[in-house]
Design a protein around this motif. Structure first.
Motif, PDB file in Angstrom:
ATOM      1  N   SER A   2       0.839  -1.205   0.000  1.00 11.97           N
ATOM      2  CA  SER A   2       0.000   0.000   0.000  1.00 11.97           C
ATOM      3  C   SER A   2       0.865   1.242   0.000  1.00 11.97           C
ATOM      4  O   SER A   2       1.859   1.337   0.708  1.00 11.97           O
ATOM      5  CB  SER A   2      -0.906   0.014   1.235  1.00 11.97           C
ATOM      6  OG  SER A   2      -1.497   1.273   1.376  1.00 11.97           O
ATOM      7  N   SER A   3       0.468   2.218  -0.798  1.00 12.45           N
ATOM      8  CA  SER A   3       1.180   3.497  -0.802  1.00 12.45           C
ATOM      9  C   SER A   3       1.022   4.223   0.523  1.00 12.45           C
ATOM     10  O   SER A   3       1.760   5.140   0.830  1.00 12.45           O
ATOM     11  CB  SER A   3       0.655   4.379  -1.944  1.00 12.45           C
ATOM     12  OG  SER A   3      -0.721   4.637  -1.763  1.00 12.45           O
ATOM     13  N   ARG A   4       0.031   3.816   1.347  1.00  9.79           N
ATOM     14  CA  ARG A   4      -0.131   4.405   2.660  1.00  9.79           C
ATOM     15  C   ARG A   4       0.910   3.894   3.650  1.00  9.79           C
ATOM     16  O   ARG A   4       1.171   4.507   4.653  1.00  9.79           O
ATOM     17  CB  ARG A   4      -1.527   4.093   3.201  1.00  9.79           C
ATOM     18  CG  ARG A   4      -2.635   4.862   2.512  1.00  9.79           C
ATOM     19  CD  ARG A   4      -2.563   6.340   2.933  1.00  9.79           C
ATOM     20  NE  ARG A   4      -3.461   7.144   2.160  1.00  9.79           N
ATOM     21  CZ  ARG A   4      -4.745   7.316   2.449  1.00  9.79           C
ATOM     22  NH1 ARG A   4      -5.270   6.721   3.479  1.00  9.79           N
ATOM     23  NH2 ARG A   4      -5.504   8.076   1.696  1.00  9.79           N
ATOM     24  N   GLU A   9      10.976   9.490   0.675  1.00 10.70           N
ATOM     25  CA  GLU A   9      11.972  10.425   1.182  1.00 10.70           C
ATOM     26  C   GLU A   9      11.379  11.828   1.183  1.00 10.70           C
ATOM     27  O   GLU A   9      10.717  12.233   0.227  1.00 10.70           O
ATOM     28  CB  GLU A   9      13.226  10.405   0.305  1.00 10.70           C
ATOM     29  CG  GLU A   9      14.032   9.119   0.411  1.00 10.70           C
ATOM     30  CD  GLU A   9      14.588   8.927   1.811  1.00 10.70           C
ATOM     31  OE1 GLU A   9      14.974   9.932   2.435  1.00 10.70           O
ATOM     32  OE2 GLU A   9      14.627   7.772   2.280  1.00 10.70           O
ATOM     33  N   PRO A  10      11.584  12.597   2.266  1.00  7.54           N
ATOM     34  CA  PRO A  10      11.097  13.979   2.264  1.00  7.54           C
ATOM     35  C   PRO A  10      11.902  14.843   1.296  1.00  7.54           C
ATOM     36  O   PRO A  10      12.904  14.400   0.729  1.00  7.54           O
ATOM     37  CB  PRO A  10      11.303  14.428   3.715  1.00  7.54           C
ATOM     38  CG  PRO A  10      12.407  13.559   4.211  1.00  7.54           C
ATOM     39  CD  PRO A  10      12.255  12.229   3.518  1.00  7.54           C
ATOM     40  N   ILE A  74       2.551  15.237  -6.496  1.00  7.44           N
ATOM     41  CA  ILE A  74       3.134  16.362  -5.764  1.00  7.44           C
ATOM     42  C   ILE A  74       3.441  15.981  -4.315  1.00  7.44           C
ATOM     43  O   ILE A  74       2.801  15.113  -3.723  1.00  7.44           O
ATOM     44  CB  ILE A  74       2.201  17.597  -5.769  1.00  7.44           C
ATOM     45  CG1 ILE A  74       0.856  17.278  -5.099  1.00  7.44           C
ATOM     46  CG2 ILE A  74       2.013  18.127  -7.171  1.00  7.44           C
ATOM     47  CD1 ILE A  74       0.012  18.505  -4.833  1.00  7.44           C
ATOM     48  N   GLY A  75       4.449  16.642  -3.785  1.00  8.41           N
ATOM     49  CA  GLY A  75       4.680  16.665  -2.358  1.00  8.41           C
ATOM     50  C   GLY A  75       4.458  18.079  -1.868  1.00  8.41           C
ATOM     51  O   GLY A  75       4.566  19.041  -2.642  1.00  8.41           O
ATOM     52  N   VAL A  76       4.113  18.240  -0.610  1.00  9.51           N
ATOM     53  CA  VAL A  76       3.879  19.565  -0.034  1.00  9.51           C
ATOM     54  C   VAL A  76       4.646  19.652   1.277  1.00  9.51           C
ATOM     55  O   VAL A  76       4.591  18.731   2.101  1.00  9.51           O
ATOM     56  CB  VAL A  76       2.375  19.830   0.210  1.00  9.51           C
ATOM     57  CG1 VAL A  76       2.174  21.181   0.906  1.00  9.51           C
ATOM     58  CG2 VAL A  76       1.601  19.801  -1.099  1.00  9.51           C
ATOM     59  N   LEU A 128       1.829  14.736   2.836  1.00 10.37           N
ATOM     60  CA  LEU A 128       2.460  14.825   1.533  1.00 10.37           C
ATOM     61  C   LEU A 128       3.953  15.116   1.604  1.00 10.37           C
ATOM     62  O   LEU A 128       4.604  15.220   0.563  1.00 10.37           O
ATOM     63  CB  LEU A 128       1.748  15.867   0.669  1.00 10.37           C
ATOM     64  CG  LEU A 128       0.281  15.555   0.351  1.00 10.37           C
ATOM     65  CD1 LEU A 128      -0.234  16.464  -0.751  1.00 10.37           C
ATOM     66  CD2 LEU A 128       0.083  14.104  -0.037  1.00 10.37           C
ATOM     67  N   THR A 129       4.496  15.239   2.794  1.00 13.38           N
ATOM     68  CA  THR A 129       5.956  15.285   2.887  1.00 13.38           C
ATOM     69  C   THR A 129       6.558  13.914   2.599  1.00 13.38           C
ATOM     70  O   THR A 129       7.703  13.812   2.157  1.00 13.38           O
ATOM     71  CB  THR A 129       6.414  15.768   4.278  1.00 13.38           C
ATOM     72  OG1 THR A 129       5.953  14.832   5.272  1.00 13.38           O
ATOM     73  CG2 THR A 129       5.878  17.153   4.580  1.00 13.38           C
ATOM     74  N   VAL A 130       5.795  12.849   2.836  1.00 12.92           N
ATOM     75  CA  VAL A 130       6.336  11.486   2.676  1.00 12.92           C
ATOM     76  C   VAL A 130       5.368  10.555   1.940  1.00 12.92           C
ATOM     77  O   VAL A 130       5.602   9.358   1.874  1.00 12.92           O
ATOM     78  CB  VAL A 130       6.686  10.870   4.052  1.00 12.92           C
ATOM     79  CG1 VAL A 130       7.861  11.590   4.680  1.00 12.92           C
ATOM     80  CG2 VAL A 130       5.477  10.896   4.991  1.00 12.92           C
ATOM     81  N   GLU A 131       4.273  11.091   1.379  1.00 10.93           N
ATOM     82  CA  GLU A 131       3.294  10.255   0.688  1.00 10.93           C
ATOM     83  C   GLU A 131       2.914  10.880  -0.638  1.00 10.93           C
ATOM     84  O   GLU A 131       2.954  12.102  -0.813  1.00 10.93           O
ATOM     85  CB  GLU A 131       2.014  10.096   1.521  1.00 10.93           C
ATOM     86  CG  GLU A 131       2.147   9.198   2.729  1.00 10.93           C
ATOM     87  CD  GLU A 131       0.808   9.044   3.431  1.00 10.93           C
ATOM     88  OE1 GLU A 131       0.396   7.893   3.646  1.00 10.93           O
ATOM     89  OE2 GLU A 131       0.176  10.062   3.763  1.00 10.93           O
TER      90      GLU A 131
END
Length: 559
Positions: A2-4, A9-10, A74-76, A128-131
């Motif tokens: 699972s992607s969860r 990596e941040p 995207i990452g945030v 979203l820093t790591v997912e």
């Protein structure tokens, strides 16, 4: 996998190229930062797949969709105190789709399981820093029975984007055309283009337009005395569905009259609200598509929320024309910065002494893309087969409308503090009648007709006489009197310099030093869940011993 479960990596601050957030993403970030649950804004999909699904082809279709749309990668994070986003590479297959064999005794138990999984995913807050900003699951009951479910972060997609993502996913599966180009450049261009537009002269003029509207906007929509009922956390919801020949006839009638569906729906909603409020002016927060012409078709979070200001019409028939004028005005100025809207609402709060609560919210989606696609061989899909049973919190009164070629679906939702159950039932019945064209009992009442029960309410008026808020002077006086330094007080309404009215008070102290600011803060601390209490914007303080008078204005130069 699972992607969860597998974190990424941040952001590497030394090598990553970051982009600013879009206006809709900023609003989402602000809501999450204030503790709002992301489940209220995450979007989802669910499909029942019948037939011999080609799992490899489905995973390839997901991969092509994620490759095509950078917003899904995207990452945030926050850099130097400012939220930013960046684009991740296309994930490996085990991060794209979770494949799971489900053991269930029958199809009904399988359905319950799928709904529970989807509800759990919706309760999850994306980090979203790591997912990645999505999770897609393919759950298998048998070789010819599968469930496809997915959840998308509100940072990544809006309703229009979700439609396009799901359509493209199934088009790619059935066509087996999964050879697409990386969509990073298109997304970067849309984000940077929006940032450039936000710094333009046109943007400054738009911001000025909204800021000047602030002084006389009602900070909240007040329901008439006795209609709110006891404050509860329970939300009430009603789904209205018009389909078949009834919908075709109604849609044709609307089009022949020269008004769009969204204008008709907003007018029906506003007319029903005017039946239940003593105010002459309401503000409906409208969620609008903020894409520029160059951004059409770009997947991302482009939705923006802007206020549509409507006044009680002299004649009910005039409301539609007012709705069309004000909605078009809002749409043409929808690309407004969050700061400009914050400034506008801050002015309204200072003028009228109420914290801002956007009670009325409307969303409208013309669903012309997210339809069940043609069958592919022996495989068929059924959209919405696993609608989860989960609890979404409501805030205020909401109308969410989805128009499809063959039906119109309207969901009305109200929280327990905004409306009692009996009032919500009355509201739904009146709105339904309005949609069907029965206007006989929907003439907007005059403000005075709402004050026959409950407290005696005094209006605060704009310079043109429009009632923008009503206050219970006795409640204001009681709030002031509850301060230990106050011996007596009197609340009243007076005319301001621009001709509008403002709430004022005279306070005699009990020999204890207290400032007007402190008294205002004391009243402000008791405003929550008291819809007819407001903070005086002018307080005159008289010492009970020295008989010295001082007064202060809390208007920051307004008025």
């Amino acid at each position: 996998m699972s992607s969860r479960q597998a974190h990424l990596e941040p952001l590497n601050p030394d090598t990553a190229a970051v982009l600013p957030l879009l206006p809709g993403q900023f609003a989402h970030h602000h809501a999450i930062a204030e503790g709002g649950p992301e489940a209220d804004v995450s979007l989802w999909m669910s499909y029942r797949v019948t037939g011999p699904l080609d799992v490899s082809a489905f995973v390839a279709a997901v991969r092509s969709t994620v490759t095509r749309h950078a917003a899904l990668r995207i990452g945030v994070t926050t850099r130097e105190g400012t939220p930013v986003q960046w684009i991740r590479p296309v994930p490996e297959s085990d991060r794209l789709v979770e494949l799971r064999q489900v053991t269930a005794k029958d199809a009904e138990q399988f359905t319950r399981y799928v709904r529970a999984v989807l509800a759990a995913d919706l309760r999850h807050s994306f980090d979203l820093t790591v997912e990645y900003p999505f999770v897609v699951r393919l759950l298998r009951f048998s070789p010819t029975s599968h469930a496809v479910i997915g959840v998308f972060s509100g940072y990544a997609v809006d309703a229009t984007a979700r439609m396009n993502v799901v359509r493209e996913l199934w088009d790619a599966y059935f066509s087996r055309d999964t050879d697409v180009e990386l969509g990073d450049a298109e997304y970067r261009a849309a984000v940077t283009g929006q940032a450039t537009a936000a710094a333009s002269g046109r943007s400054h003029a738009v911001s000025a337009y909204w800021r000047q509207r602030g002084p006389w906007l009602p900070p909240r929509c007040q329901m008439s005395p006795g209609l709110g009922g006891p404050a509860t956390s329970a939300a009430r919801s009603e789904l209205l569905c018009i389909d078949g020949d009834t919908w075709v006839g109604l849609r044709d009638h609307w089009q022949a009259s020269g008004f769009t569906s969204v204008q008709r729906l907003l007018a029906a909603f506003a007319a029903t609200v005017f039946l239940l409020t003593p105010q002459d002016r309401i503000v409906v927060a409208m969620k609008l598509n903020g894409r520029r012409h160059a951004d059409r078709g770009v997947v991302g979070m482009f939705d923006v929320i802007v206020p549509v200001v409507l006044d009680r019409p002299a004649r009910p028939a005039d409301l539609l024309s007012e709705v069309r004028r004000e909605l078009l005005s809002a749409i043409s100025r929808r690309n407004v910065t969050r700061q400009a809207l914050d400034d506008m609402w801050a002015t309204a709060a200072r003028r009228l002494g109420r914290p801002v609560h956007q009670t009325l919210l409307m969303t409208y989606l013309e669903d012309n893309a997210d339809r069940d696609p043609p069958t592919g061989g022996d495989v068929t899909i059924e959209r919405g087969a696993y609608t989860p049973t989960f609890h979404r919190t409501a805030d205020g009164l909401r109308i969410a409308a989805t128009e499809q070629p063959d039906r119109l679906r309207v969901r009305l939702t109200a929280d327990g503090e905004t409306m009692s159950e009996a009032t919500f039932t009355r509201f739904v019945a009146a709105f339904r009648a309005r949609l069907s064209g029965d206007d006989s009992h929907l003439v907007a009442s005059a403000p005075g007709q709402h004050q026959g029960q409950g407290p005696q309410l005094t209006p605060l008026r704009a310079p043109d006489g429009t009632v923008v808020l009503v206050v219970d002077l006795a409640e204001v006086t009681a709030a002031l009197d509850s301060h230990p330094a106050v011996a007596s007080s009197r609340a009243f309404v007076e005319i301001a310099e621009d001709g509008g009215s403002r709430l004022a008070a005279e306070v005699t102290t009990a020999g204890i030093d207290v400032t007007a600011d402190e008294l205002a803060d004391h009243v402000r601390s008791t405003v929550a869940r008291r819809p007819f209490l407001a903070v005086p914007t002018r307080v005159a303080v008289v010492s009970g011993t020295a008989e010295e008078r001082s007064e202060a204005l809390f208007m920051d130069g307004v008025g």
